[in-house]
Design an enzyme around this catalytic site. Sequence first.
Site, PDB file in Angstrom:
ATOM      1  N   GLY A  26       0.838  -1.205   0.000  1.00  0.00           N
ATOM      2  CA  GLY A  26       0.000   0.000   0.000  1.00  0.00           C
ATOM      3  C   GLY A  26       0.867   1.247   0.000  1.00  0.00           C
ATOM      4  N   ALA A  27       2.069   1.112  -0.584  1.00  0.00           N
ATOM      5  CA  ALA A  27       3.088   2.165  -0.466  1.00  0.00           C
ATOM      6  C   ALA A  27       2.851   3.371  -1.362  1.00  0.00           C
ATOM      7  CB  ALA A  27       4.465   1.568  -0.777  1.00  0.00           C
ATOM      8  N   SER A 152      -7.524   2.128  12.112  1.00  0.00           N
ATOM      9  CA  SER A 152      -8.069   3.480  11.968  1.00  0.00           C
ATOM     10  C   SER A 152      -8.871   3.808  13.216  1.00  0.00           C
ATOM     11  CB  SER A 152      -8.988   3.541  10.749  1.00  0.00           C
ATOM     12  OG  SER A 152      -9.778   4.711  10.784  1.00  0.00           O
ATOM     13  N   TYR A 165     -16.249   0.107   6.723  1.00  0.00           N
ATOM     14  CA  TYR A 165     -14.861   0.512   6.983  1.00  0.00           C
ATOM     15  C   TYR A 165     -14.509   0.240   8.447  1.00  0.00           C
ATOM     16  CZ  TYR A 165     -10.739   3.580   7.142  1.00  0.00           C
ATOM     17  OH  TYR A 165      -9.460   4.091   7.291  1.00  0.00           O
ATOM     18  N   SER A 168     -14.137  -3.417   9.193  1.00  0.00           N
ATOM     19  CA  SER A 168     -12.936  -3.970   8.549  1.00  0.00           C
ATOM     20  C   SER A 168     -11.688  -3.600   9.342  1.00  0.00           C
ATOM     21  CB  SER A 168     -12.820  -3.473   7.106  1.00  0.00           C
ATOM     22  OG  SER A 168     -12.438  -2.101   7.057  1.00  0.00           O
ATOM     23  N   LYS A 169     -11.672  -2.394   9.932  1.00  0.00           N
ATOM     24  CA  LYS A 169     -10.500  -1.947  10.695  1.00  0.00           C
ATOM     25  C   LYS A 169     -10.514  -2.519  12.122  1.00  0.00           C
ATOM     26  CE  LYS A 169      -8.441   0.651   7.591  1.00  0.00           C
ATOM     27  NZ  LYS A 169      -7.071   0.377   7.112  1.00  0.00           N
TER      28      LYS A 169
HETATM   29  N1  LIG Z   1      -6.244   9.317   5.462  1.00  0.00           N
HETATM   30  C1  LIG Z   1      -6.725   9.085   6.675  1.00  0.00           C
HETATM   31  O1  LIG Z   1      -7.299   9.984   7.294  1.00  0.00           O
HETATM   32  C2  LIG Z   1      -6.579   7.737   7.316  1.00  0.00           C
HETATM   33  C3  LIG Z   1      -6.936   7.608   8.670  1.00  0.00           C
HETATM   34  C4  LIG Z   1      -6.814   6.365   9.291  1.00  0.00           C
HETATM   35  C5  LIG Z   1      -6.331   5.280   8.572  1.00  0.00           C
HETATM   36  N2  LIG Z   1      -5.984   5.440   7.267  1.00  0.00           N
HETATM   37  C6  LIG Z   1      -5.501   4.244   6.577  1.00  0.00           C
HETATM   38  O2  LIG Z   1      -4.245   4.520   5.982  1.00  0.00           O
HETATM   39  C7  LIG Z   1      -4.093   3.716   4.794  1.00  0.00           C
HETATM   40  C8  LIG Z   1      -3.718   4.631   3.634  1.00  0.00           C
HETATM   41  O3  LIG Z   1      -4.795   5.531   3.430  1.00  0.00           O
HETATM   42  P1  LIG Z   1      -4.714   6.899   2.622  1.00  0.00           P
HETATM   43  O4  LIG Z   1      -5.561   7.879   3.302  1.00  0.00           O
HETATM   44  O5  LIG Z   1      -3.285   7.244   2.351  1.00  0.00           O
HETATM   45  O6  LIG Z   1      -5.541   6.487   1.343  1.00  0.00           O
HETATM   46  P2  LIG Z   1      -5.173   6.256  -0.177  1.00  0.00           P
HETATM   47  O7  LIG Z   1      -6.444   5.921  -0.858  1.00  0.00           O
HETATM   48  O8  LIG Z   1      -4.365   7.392  -0.675  1.00  0.00           O
HETATM   49  O9  LIG Z   1      -4.229   4.982  -0.089  1.00  0.00           O
HETATM   50  C9  LIG Z   1      -4.657   3.674  -0.136  1.00  0.00           C
HETATM   51  C10 LIG Z   1      -3.633   2.899  -0.950  1.00  0.00           C
HETATM   52  O10 LIG Z   1      -4.015   1.526  -0.964  1.00  0.00           O
HETATM   53  C11 LIG Z   1      -3.828   1.066  -2.307  1.00  0.00           C
HETATM   54  N3  LIG Z   1      -4.681  -0.093  -2.557  1.00  0.00           N
HETATM   55  C12 LIG Z   1      -6.039  -0.137  -2.579  1.00  0.00           C
HETATM   56  N4  LIG Z   1      -6.440  -1.393  -2.878  1.00  0.00           N
HETATM   57  C13 LIG Z   1      -5.325  -2.140  -3.032  1.00  0.00           C
HETATM   58  C14 LIG Z   1      -5.087  -3.511  -3.313  1.00  0.00           C
HETATM   59  N5  LIG Z   1      -6.090  -4.374  -3.544  1.00  0.00           N
HETATM   60  N6  LIG Z   1      -3.808  -3.943  -3.382  1.00  0.00           N
HETATM   61  C15 LIG Z   1      -2.782  -3.081  -3.176  1.00  0.00           C
HETATM   62  N7  LIG Z   1      -2.938  -1.777  -2.901  1.00  0.00           N
HETATM   63  C16 LIG Z   1      -4.203  -1.316  -2.821  1.00  0.00           C
HETATM   64  C17 LIG Z   1      -4.197   2.250  -3.193  1.00  0.00           C
HETATM   65  O11 LIG Z   1      -3.707   2.112  -4.507  1.00  0.00           O
HETATM   66  C18 LIG Z   1      -3.565   3.392  -2.405  1.00  0.00           C
HETATM   67  O12 LIG Z   1      -2.224   3.615  -2.786  1.00  0.00           O
HETATM   68  C19 LIG Z   1      -5.435   2.985   4.604  1.00  0.00           C
HETATM   69  O13 LIG Z   1      -5.341   1.685   5.149  1.00  0.00           O
HETATM   70  C20 LIG Z   1      -6.402   3.819   5.435  1.00  0.00           C
HETATM   71  O14 LIG Z   1      -7.505   3.074   5.868  1.00  0.00           O
HETATM   72  C21 LIG Z   1      -6.099   6.638   6.630  1.00  0.00           C
END
Ligand SMILES: NC(=O)c1ccc[n+]([C@@H]2O[C@H](COP(=O)([O-])OP(=O)(O)OC[C@H]3O[C@@H](n4cnc5c(N)ncnc54)[C@H](O)[C@@H]3O)[C@@H](O)[C@H]2O)c1
Length: 271
Positions: A26-27, A152, A165, A168-169
Site C-alpha cells: 500500500g506504499a 483506523s 470501513y 474492517s478496521k
Molecule cells: N487518510 C486518513 O485519514 C486515514 C486515517 C486512518 C487510517 N488510514 C488508513 O491509511 C491507509 C492509507 O490511506 P490513505 O488515506 O493514504 O488512502 P489512499 O487511498 O491514498 O491509499 C490507499 C492505498 O491503498 C492502495 N490499494 C487499494 N487497494 C489495493 C489492493 N487491492 N492492493 C494493493 N494496494 C491497494 C491504493 O492504490 C492506495 O495507494 C489505509 O489503510 C487507510 O484506511 C487513513
Amino acid sequence: MVPAMSADPDPRAAYDLTDRTAVVAGAASDIGAAIARALVAVGARVVLGDLDATRLDAVAKAAREAGGQAEALVTDVTSSESIDALVAAAGPQLDIMVNLAGVIGDAAVAETSDAELDRVIDVNTKGVFLGCRAAVRAMTPNGSGTIVNMASSGAYTPLPGLATYAMSKAAVVSLTRSLAAEVGRHGIRVNAVAPGYVEGGMSTRRARKPDGSVDEERMEAVREQVRQRVPLGRLSLPEDVAQAVLYLATDASRTTTGQVLHPNGGRPMVS
Ligand SMILES: NC(=O)c1ccc[n+]([C@@H]2O[C@H](COP(=O)([O-])OP(=O)(O)OC[C@H]3O[C@@H](n4cnc5c(N)ncnc54)[C@H](O)[C@@H]3O)[C@@H](O)[C@H]2O)c1
C-alpha cells in the site's frame, strides 16, 4: 528464538535500520510514501507494493533519490499469490512488514451492496491477514521480525455511513492482538497504528467534486472541524503516522507487541 537484549540500548542505535529489509504493502498512498521515506532515512532497504503502478514507481524513485535502496512491485493485497510474491521479493531476511493498503466506502448499511461489502473487507481485512500470514511465514525461520498493520480510529469511533470501513478496521485490531499472542515466542512483534483524520489520501473524499478534483473551500471546512475536535488542535500529517510506524518498526519498541498506537491529536475514541 527471541533475540538477546542489551540492558541499556543506545536510542540512536535502536532507530538504526541499516541492513534491515522492510516490505510496505500500500506504499503508493501519501501515508505509504511518508513511511517509505522514514524507513529509508534510517537505513532500511524497502520493497514497496501497491496496485497503483504509476504512483508506486514515483515513491520508489523518490526513495532512491534520497539515497535509499528501494524496489517496487505492483501488488494486489487481496491475492495471496500477489502478496506472497511481494514478500518473496524481500529475500530471505524480512525484518519489517507494513500492511497499509486500504479502501473506504461511505454508505449506510441499508444501502451497501454485497459487492461494496466484499470490496472493503477484501482489501482492509483479508489483505492485512494475507500480508501478516506471508510475513510470519518468512520471519519465523529467522526468529525475529516486526509487523505493523494499519487500523483506523474508525475501529473505535462510531460514525454513520462508515460501518463497513469501521468493522474492517476493528478486525485489523483483533487480528493484530491475536497474532501477537501467537507469534511472540518466535521473536515476532505485531502492532497496529490507528490514526484519525490524516491530511491527503482518503480524507479528501469529503471534499471531492464530481470531476474528482478537491474543492479547497470544503476541504478547509473539514480541516477546521477536525482542529476543533482534537485536543491538540492540529491536523495529523502522513509524516506523523510514519513516525508512529517507525517506532513500531524499530528496536525502540522491542518489548511492545499486540498494541495499537493512536496518532490522532488526542481525539477521544467515542464521540
Ligand atoms: N487518510 C486518513 O485519514 C486515514 C486515517 C486512518 C487510517 N488510514 C488508513 O491509511 C491507509 C492509507 O490511506 P490513505 O488515506 O493514504 O488512502 P489512499 O487511498 O491514498 O491509499 C490507499 C492505498 O491503498 C492502495 N490499494 C487499494 N487497494 C489495493 C489492493 N487491492 N492492493 C494493493 N494496494 C491497494 C491504493 O492504490 C492506495 O495507494 C489505509 O489503510 C487507510 O484506511 C487513513
